[in-house]
Enzyme design. Structure first.
Site, PDB file in Angstrom:
ATOM      1  CB  THR A  44      -0.933   0.046   1.227  1.00  0.00           C
ATOM      2  OG1 THR A  44      -0.149   0.012   2.424  1.00  0.00           O
ATOM      3  CG2 THR A  44      -1.919  -1.107   1.218  1.00  0.00           C
ATOM      4  CG  ASN A  46      -0.057   4.027   4.372  1.00  0.00           C
ATOM      5  OD1 ASN A  46      -0.163   3.111   3.571  1.00  0.00           O
ATOM      6  ND2 ASN A  46      -0.334   3.880   5.647  1.00  0.00           N
ATOM      7  CD  GLU A 101      -3.450   0.985   5.912  1.00  0.00           C
ATOM      8  OE1 GLU A 101      -2.963  -0.060   5.435  1.00  0.00           O
ATOM      9  OE2 GLU A 101      -3.961   1.040   7.046  1.00  0.00           O
TER      10      GLU A 101
END
EC number: 2.7.1.26
Length: 214
Positions: A44, A46, A101
């Protein structure tokens, strides 16, 4: 807990995003909790959650949209890509602070599915190189589901896999697909002149001229 019922294959009206979408957010990619890749195998990106205070309409949950990556810093062949994102606290991990995320998926032109499952049940998600600090523009186009707690990481991974496929199918519809077009070309499916140029350039203008529908 996650409801025990079939998931809808797409989300959002076929005619295109309805209010309050699309919602634009941006920020540099920052370090998260480090669990996405290491524990779940789901990388992910962020971004800071500061902008959430400007968007009270965004409740905790899972959303889909597109991200625009700075072509001067990041080369994937395409710089506008589909994405699934989680906004919230991730009850499975009991986070105390809210986070954004973003899982960046392959282009829609790539073969489906986004994640593959091996014969032994191991789920493998699309991976991108690390790009901490890279400016990222996010366009949220729709809501998928609330965030749930899970009895196991396997159940969480399976739901994320389904989230990715729901996002992919949702974005393949003509009224959504044009949001992935970064070329300065009008797409009638997006309403012709309603497709506008993003004016909030980032990183000294590197993103200027990226075309999103608004």
């Amino acid at each position: 807990m996650r409801p025990d019922r079939p998931r809808d294959p797409v989300t959002g009206p076929d005619e295109g995003p309805e209010s309050p979408y699309p919602i634009r957010m941006s920020g540099p990619v920052i370090k998260g909790f480090g669990r996405g890749s290491k524990e779940l195998g789901i990388p992910t990106a962020n971004i800071p959650a500061d902008e959430l205070s400007q968007h009270p309409e965004l409740s905790v949950g899972v959303y889909y949209g597109v991200v625009a990556l700075d072509p001067a810093r990041f080369s994937t062949g395409e710089t506008v890509l589909p994405a699934v994102l989680s906004i919230g606290y991730n009850p499975f991990y009991k986070n105390e602070s809210k986070s954004i995320e973003i899982h960046i998926m392959p282009p829609l032109s790539a073969p489906s599915p986004t994640a593959t499952t091996s014969t032994d049940g191991q789920v493998t998600f699309h991976k991108l190189p690390d790009f901490y600090g890279t400016p990222l523009n996010l366009l949220i186009l729709g809501y998928i589901r609330p965030e749930y707690d899970y009895i196991s990481s396997e159940a969480l991974i399976e739901d994320i896999r389904v989230d990715c496929e729901v996002a992919r199918r949702s974005l393949q519809r003509p009224a959504y697909r044009c949001y992935l077009d970064a070329r300065a070309v009008e797409d009638p499916a997006c309403g012709g002149d309603d497709c506008g140029i993003v004016v909030d350039a980032i990183d000294g203008g590197a993103m200027r001229g990226m075309r999103f529908c608004i």
